[in-house]
Design a protein around this motif. Sequence first.
Motif, PDB file in Angstrom:
ATOM      1  N   ALA A  65       0.827  -1.209   0.000  1.00 13.14           N
ATOM      2  CA  ALA A  65       0.000   0.000   0.000  1.00 13.14           C
ATOM      3  C   ALA A  65       0.860   1.257   0.000  1.00 13.14           C
ATOM      4  O   ALA A  65       0.549   2.249  -0.685  1.00 13.14           O
ATOM      5  N   LEU A  68       2.230   1.950  -3.491  1.00 12.54           N
ATOM      6  CA  LEU A  68       1.308   1.994  -4.626  1.00 12.54           C
ATOM      7  C   LEU A  68       1.303   3.316  -5.406  1.00 12.54           C
ATOM      8  O   LEU A  68       1.329   3.298  -6.638  1.00 12.54           O
ATOM      9  N   ALA A  72       2.035   3.566  -9.354  1.00 11.10           N
ATOM     10  CA  ALA A  72       1.055   4.189 -10.258  1.00 11.10           C
ATOM     11  C   ALA A  72       1.693   5.314 -11.066  1.00 11.10           C
ATOM     12  O   ALA A  72       1.422   5.471 -12.263  1.00 11.10           O
ATOM     13  N   TRP A  80      -3.390   2.296 -15.337  1.00 10.83           N
ATOM     14  CA  TRP A  80      -4.057   2.171 -14.035  1.00 10.83           C
ATOM     15  C   TRP A  80      -4.828   0.851 -13.934  1.00 10.83           C
ATOM     16  O   TRP A  80      -4.983   0.280 -12.851  1.00 10.83           O
ATOM     17  N   LEU A  83      -3.405  -1.852 -11.870  1.00 13.29           N
ATOM     18  CA  LEU A  83      -3.331  -1.708 -10.414  1.00 13.29           C
ATOM     19  C   LEU A  83      -4.688  -1.610  -9.734  1.00 13.29           C
ATOM     20  O   LEU A  83      -4.779  -1.729  -8.516  1.00 13.29           O
ATOM     21  N   LYS A  84      -5.731  -1.372 -10.519  1.00 19.30           N
ATOM     22  CA  LYS A  84      -7.043  -1.073  -9.934  1.00 19.30           C
ATOM     23  C   LYS A  84      -7.527  -2.161  -8.976  1.00 19.30           C
ATOM     24  O   LYS A  84      -7.948  -1.870  -7.849  1.00 19.30           O
ATOM     25  N   THR A  86      -5.830  -4.451  -7.396  1.00 16.05           N
ATOM     26  CA  THR A  86      -4.952  -4.523  -6.225  1.00 16.05           C
ATOM     27  C   THR A  86      -5.283  -3.395  -5.250  1.00 16.05           C
ATOM     28  O   THR A  86      -5.326  -3.603  -4.033  1.00 16.05           O
ATOM     29  N   TYR A  87      -5.532  -2.197  -5.790  1.00 23.06           N
ATOM     30  CA  TYR A  87      -5.861  -1.051  -4.947  1.00 23.06           C
ATOM     31  C   TYR A  87      -7.162  -1.305  -4.172  1.00 23.06           C
ATOM     32  O   TYR A  87      -7.233  -1.041  -2.968  1.00 23.06           O
ATOM     33  N   GLU A  88      -8.170  -1.817  -4.865  1.00 21.33           N
ATOM     34  CA  GLU A  88      -9.448  -2.082  -4.201  1.00 21.33           C
ATOM     35  C   GLU A  88      -9.320  -3.179  -3.148  1.00 21.33           C
ATOM     36  O   GLU A  88      -9.969  -3.120  -2.100  1.00 21.33           O
ATOM     37  N   LEU A 102      -3.237   3.874   2.754  1.00 15.27           N
ATOM     38  CA  LEU A 102      -3.890   4.331   1.522  1.00 15.27           C
ATOM     39  C   LEU A 102      -4.623   5.650   1.740  1.00 15.27           C
ATOM     40  O   LEU A 102      -4.653   6.506   0.850  1.00 15.27           O
ATOM     41  N   LEU A 109      -2.576  10.014  -5.273  1.00 12.50           N
ATOM     42  CA  LEU A 109      -3.025   9.131  -6.353  1.00 12.50           C
ATOM     43  C   LEU A 109      -4.012   9.854  -7.270  1.00 12.50           C
ATOM     44  O   LEU A 109      -4.004   9.653  -8.485  1.00 12.50           O
TER      45      LEU A 109
END
Length: 268
Positions: A65, A68, A72, A80, A83-84, A86-88, A102, A109
Amino acid sequence: QSMDSTLHYIHNDSDLSTNSSFSPEEERKSKVQDVVPQALLDQYLSMTDPSRAQTVDTEIAKHCAYSLPGVALTLGRQNWHCLKDTYETLASDMQWKVRRTLAFSIHELAVILGDQLTAGDLVPVFNGFLKDLDEVRIGVLKHLHDFLKLLHVDKRREYLYQLQEFLVTDNSRNWRFRAELAEQLILLLDLYSARDIYDYLRPLAFTLCADKVSSVRWISYKLVSEMVKKLYMAPAPTLVVDLMNEVIEKFCKCPKWSGRQAFVFICQ
């Protein structure tokens, strides 16, 4: 060598889809880019695998995190889509330290991703953080102005209704939370109209001026004075007159000496 052929595949915006029924091959291709070696990115994305966190390092999701925004930025907003997911996954992690990390970087971001992706992918996460633990909420609160200024005016106005929720904390002794809110409200004066300031920010300011902790009250006096300046510059003079009359009633004519002292501080 087999990877070289896939490295040429660049995921176009036209390929973006909300349909989650991808085949394994399509799922793999959706995370292909040509900025960094694909094996390196795959290794990074695998950090959110729960089994990995249990067997390798319990802190690995937090490190993922933390890195990230840098990943990005390196990949660029056109990648993006890699990574979307993984971010969620990280944004809904069970560990509050991961979500907190985050929350502190979501404004950075947003700058990287731009208006459209921020509105679609980051705003829902941001809204979730607003309802999280205080340890997570402080992350979005500290950079509230930085994030809201990147949103369109209509979307930004929606948050006016939620600002008062920051007055409620898990621990009432957490006065630094309220002090940070007062600091952010001073910055937010530049983002909203005179009418919005009067209707939504003014009640918050007066509530903070009556806080039990002196440090919160000191910042709040500055907030009220900045509010007077802002409304004085507005086209409608009635708002600033009403605000000053309220300041006189609440503080100047207050039966308690502390209230009358607050009036002097605001004037100062």
